[in-house]
Scaffold this active site. Structure first.
Site, PDB file in Angstrom:
ATOM      1  N   GLU A 125      -0.754  -9.197  -0.872  1.00  0.00           N
ATOM      2  CA  GLU A 125      -2.185  -9.426  -0.634  1.00  0.00           C
ATOM      3  C   GLU A 125      -2.980  -9.346  -1.936  1.00  0.00           C
ATOM      4  O   GLU A 125      -3.900 -10.134  -2.171  1.00  0.00           O
ATOM      5  CB  GLU A 125      -2.696  -8.405   0.393  1.00  0.00           C
ATOM      6  CG  GLU A 125      -2.077  -8.653   1.775  1.00  0.00           C
ATOM      7  CD  GLU A 125      -2.296  -7.506   2.753  1.00  0.00           C
ATOM      8  OE1 GLU A 125      -1.958  -6.355   2.389  1.00  0.00           O
ATOM      9  OE2 GLU A 125      -2.802  -7.748   3.849  1.00  0.00           O
ATOM     10  N   GLU A 154       4.425  -5.311   7.151  1.00  0.00           N
ATOM     11  CA  GLU A 154       3.705  -4.234   7.851  1.00  0.00           C
ATOM     12  C   GLU A 154       4.185  -4.059   9.288  1.00  0.00           C
ATOM     13  O   GLU A 154       4.182  -2.958   9.836  1.00  0.00           O
ATOM     14  CB  GLU A 154       2.191  -4.514   7.852  1.00  0.00           C
ATOM     15  CG  GLU A 154       1.505  -4.385   6.499  1.00  0.00           C
ATOM     16  CD  GLU A 154       1.529  -5.650   5.670  1.00  0.00           C
ATOM     17  OE1 GLU A 154       2.272  -6.601   6.020  1.00  0.00           O
ATOM     18  OE2 GLU A 154       0.801  -5.712   4.660  1.00  0.00           O
ATOM     19  N   ALA A 184       0.869  -1.176   0.000  1.00  0.00           N
ATOM     20  CA  ALA A 184       0.000   0.000   0.000  1.00  0.00           C
ATOM     21  C   ALA A 184       0.904   1.224   0.000  1.00  0.00           C
ATOM     22  O   ALA A 184       2.052   1.148   0.436  1.00  0.00           O
ATOM     23  CB  ALA A 184      -0.881  -0.022   1.241  1.00  0.00           C
ATOM     24  N   GLY A 208       0.508  -4.985   0.818  1.00  0.00           N
ATOM     25  CA  GLY A 208      -0.661  -4.996  -0.065  1.00  0.00           C
ATOM     26  C   GLY A 208      -0.364  -5.618  -1.422  1.00  0.00           C
ATOM     27  O   GLY A 208      -1.267  -6.133  -2.078  1.00  0.00           O
TER      28      GLY A 208
HETATM   29  N1  CO8 Z   1       4.614   3.174  -0.550  1.00  0.00           N
HETATM   30  C1  CO8 Z   1       5.044   4.350  -1.066  1.00  0.00           C
HETATM   31  N2  CO8 Z   1       6.207   4.483  -1.725  1.00  0.00           N
HETATM   32  C2  CO8 Z   1       6.995   3.390  -1.846  1.00  0.00           C
HETATM   33  C3  CO8 Z   1       6.622   2.134  -1.322  1.00  0.00           C
HETATM   34  C4  CO8 Z   1       5.365   2.044  -0.649  1.00  0.00           C
HETATM   35  N3  CO8 Z   1       4.883   0.898  -0.159  1.00  0.00           N
HETATM   36  N4  CO8 Z   1       7.588   1.237  -1.599  1.00  0.00           N
HETATM   37  C5  CO8 Z   1       8.548   1.913  -2.270  1.00  0.00           C
HETATM   38  N5  CO8 Z   1       8.188   3.200  -2.419  1.00  0.00           N
HETATM   39  C6  CO8 Z   1       8.949   4.271  -3.078  1.00  0.00           C
HETATM   40  C7  CO8 Z   1      10.125   4.722  -2.244  1.00  0.00           C
HETATM   41  O1  CO8 Z   1       9.714   5.647  -1.249  1.00  0.00           O
HETATM   42  C8  CO8 Z   1      11.018   5.321  -3.296  1.00  0.00           C
HETATM   43  O2  CO8 Z   1      10.525   6.608  -3.615  1.00  0.00           O
HETATM   44  P1  CO8 Z   1      11.572   7.878  -3.659  1.00  0.00           P
HETATM   45  O3  CO8 Z   1      12.496   7.525  -4.795  1.00  0.00           O
HETATM   46  O4  CO8 Z   1      10.671   9.036  -3.927  1.00  0.00           O
HETATM   47  O5  CO8 Z   1      12.250   7.899  -2.346  1.00  0.00           O
HETATM   48  C9  CO8 Z   1      10.769   4.443  -4.511  1.00  0.00           C
HETATM   49  O6  CO8 Z   1       9.523   3.775  -4.284  1.00  0.00           O
HETATM   50  C10 CO8 Z   1      11.837   3.385  -4.702  1.00  0.00           C
HETATM   51  O7  CO8 Z   1      11.947   2.650  -3.500  1.00  0.00           O
HETATM   52  P2  CO8 Z   1      13.334   2.378  -2.742  1.00  0.00           P
HETATM   53  O8  CO8 Z   1      14.295   3.497  -3.009  1.00  0.00           O
HETATM   54  O9  CO8 Z   1      13.040   2.079  -1.314  1.00  0.00           O
HETATM   55  O10 CO8 Z   1      13.830   1.081  -3.522  1.00  0.00           O
HETATM   56  P3  CO8 Z   1      14.805  -0.067  -2.971  1.00  0.00           P
HETATM   57  O11 CO8 Z   1      15.132  -0.919  -4.134  1.00  0.00           O
HETATM   58  O12 CO8 Z   1      15.912   0.541  -2.179  1.00  0.00           O
HETATM   59  O13 CO8 Z   1      13.896  -0.920  -1.915  1.00  0.00           O
HETATM   60  C11 CO8 Z   1      11.900  -2.071  -1.183  1.00  0.00           C
HETATM   61  C12 CO8 Z   1      12.804  -1.652  -2.368  1.00  0.00           C
HETATM   62  C13 CO8 Z   1      12.636  -3.092  -0.295  1.00  0.00           C
HETATM   63  C14 CO8 Z   1      10.663  -2.726  -1.766  1.00  0.00           C
HETATM   64  C15 CO8 Z   1      11.538  -0.821  -0.340  1.00  0.00           C
HETATM   65  O14 CO8 Z   1      11.051   0.190  -1.221  1.00  0.00           O
HETATM   66  C16 CO8 Z   1      10.494  -1.060   0.704  1.00  0.00           C
HETATM   67  O15 CO8 Z   1      10.775  -1.619   1.744  1.00  0.00           O
HETATM   68  N6  CO8 Z   1       9.224  -0.621   0.470  1.00  0.00           N
HETATM   69  C17 CO8 Z   1       8.169  -0.691   1.423  1.00  0.00           C
HETATM   70  C18 CO8 Z   1       7.663  -2.113   1.579  1.00  0.00           C
HETATM   71  C19 CO8 Z   1       6.569  -2.164   2.597  1.00  0.00           C
HETATM   72  O16 CO8 Z   1       6.764  -1.888   3.785  1.00  0.00           O
HETATM   73  N7  CO8 Z   1       5.361  -2.527   2.160  1.00  0.00           N
HETATM   74  C20 CO8 Z   1       4.221  -2.633   3.020  1.00  0.00           C
HETATM   75  C21 CO8 Z   1       3.439  -1.357   2.978  1.00  0.00           C
HETATM   76  S1  CO8 Z   1       2.072  -1.342   4.167  1.00  0.00           S
HETATM   77  C22 CO8 Z   1       0.888  -2.265   3.416  1.00  0.00           C
HETATM   78  O17 CO8 Z   1       1.041  -2.721   2.321  1.00  0.00           O
HETATM   79  C23 CO8 Z   1      -0.374  -2.486   4.195  1.00  0.00           C
HETATM   80  C24 CO8 Z   1      -1.443  -3.013   3.262  1.00  0.00           C
HETATM   81  C25 CO8 Z   1      -2.770  -2.949   3.835  1.00  0.00           C
HETATM   82  C26 CO8 Z   1      -3.295  -1.569   3.986  1.00  0.00           C
HETATM   83  C27 CO8 Z   1      -4.737  -1.663   4.275  1.00  0.00           C
HETATM   84  C28 CO8 Z   1      -5.235  -0.377   4.898  1.00  0.00           C
HETATM   85  C29 CO8 Z   1      -6.599  -0.595   5.504  1.00  0.00           C
END
Ligand code: CO8
Length: 257
Positions: A111, A131, A65, A108
């Site tokens: 999911e 998460e 998400a 997400g």
């Molecule tokens: N949301 C927003 N932006 C994101 C996300 C995300 N989930 N994942 C990556 N991005 C963005 C980064 O912020 C970055 O943007 P910027 O260049 O502007 O800084 C860009 O994408 C590239 O990402 P990275 O530089 O981090 O790339 P890496 O190759 O270094 O890392 C990863 C890749 C490991 C995938 C890393 O980006 C990461 O850990 N992402 C987050 C993963 C995460 O925690 N996902 C779970 C999110 S919470 C969720 O999904 C809950 C779902 C249910 C919600 C229901 C609500 C009711």
């Protein structure tokens, strides 16, 4: 129809929805959610389509998400909006949906892949419910669907630590149907989808409904449901054609009716 966060394409009876927010690793924001659902519902209603593929990029199916969209929200606001509840509409699509996953399928993203009917994974795929590292829990069905897919021990471990599972472990654990080389993912997904779309549509839709029923009801109820649906299949022109083709030793020519 022009979309902002996805691309759509049809080839024969196969429709493909490609998540397309490369700058955010296909993070699922509200626009993307609404667009995926609108596209999937449109293909579900299109008599010319027999199977849908949902895919992302080589680096990410979806990294979860959109954290930036959610971060500042309050509980009441999330509750009143029933944040992300519309994703349930995707699970009401009646035609088969394949998730073709390369790279990250996290939170997400994992999911969403699990809401599809099965996952075809590239050897580069990584699955996870991270998460917990954000101080929250899965919110789009992860604690439920991952548990049903891989069992309690692995689901608990993954959700409690946020560790990622690679494609091999995911296949071994029953999360994915099959692994293919990353550079062949789209080709293999298209082939699979074409095979499914070439089958009788009333049969594939009924199979989807019947398999999904097994998650909702007791074994006795599920078997009864399956038998009734099996009986009703004899009203389909495709049943007559499929069985006649077998007896006449030829390929069936299904009319999807
Ligand atoms: N949301 C927003 N932006 C994101 C996300 C995300 N989930 N994942 C990556 N991005 C963005 C980064 O912020 C970055 O943007 P910027 O260049 O502007 O800084 C860009 O994408 C590239 O990402 P990275 O530089 O981090 O790339 P890496 O190759 O270094 O890392 C990863 C890749 C490991 C995938 C890393 O980006 C990461 O850990 N992402 C987050 C993963 C995460 O925690 N996902 C779970 C999110 S919470 C969720 O999904 C809950 C779902 C249910 C919600 C229901 C609500 C009711």
């Amino acid at each position: 129809m022009a979309y902002e966060t996805i691309l759509t394409e049809t080839q024969g009876r196969v429709a493909t929805i490609t998540l397309n927010r490369p700058q955010a690793l296909n993070a699922l924001n509200a626009t993307l959610m609404n667009e995926v659902i609108a596209a999937a519902k449109g293909f579900d209603a299109d008599a010319g389509i027999g199977c849908i593929v949902i895919t992302g990029s080589a680096k990410a199916f979806a990294a979860g998400a959109d954290i930036k969209e959610m971060a500042g929200r309050e509980a009441t606001e999330m509750y009143l909006a029933d944040w992300f509840a519309p994703w349930e509409e995707l699970t009401r699509v009646r035609k088969p949906i394949i998730a073709a996953v390369a790279g990250f399928a996290l939170g997400g993203g994992c999911e969403l892949a699990m809401m599809c009917d099965f996952i075809l994974a590239a050897d580069s795929a990584k699955f996870g419910q991270p998460e917990v590292k954000l101080g929250v829990i899965p919110g789009m069905g992860g604690s439920q669907r991952l548990t049903r897919a891989v069992g309690k021990a692995k689901a608990m471990e993954m959700c409690l630590t946020g560790r990622f599972m690679d494609a091999e472990e995911a296949e071994r654990s029953g999360l994915v149907a099959r692994i293919v080389p990353a550079d062949k993912l789209l080709e293999e997904a298209a082939k699979l989808a074409e095979t499914i779309a070439g089958m009788s549509l009333p049969a594939t839709m009924a199979i989807k409904e019947s398999v999904n029923r097994s998650f909702e009801v007791t074994l006795a109820e599920g078997v009864r449901f399956e038998r009734r649906v099996f009986h009703s299949g004899f009203a389909n022109a495709d049943q007559k054609e499929g069985m006649a083709a077998f007896i006449e030793k030829r390929a069936p020519n299904f009319k999807h009716s």
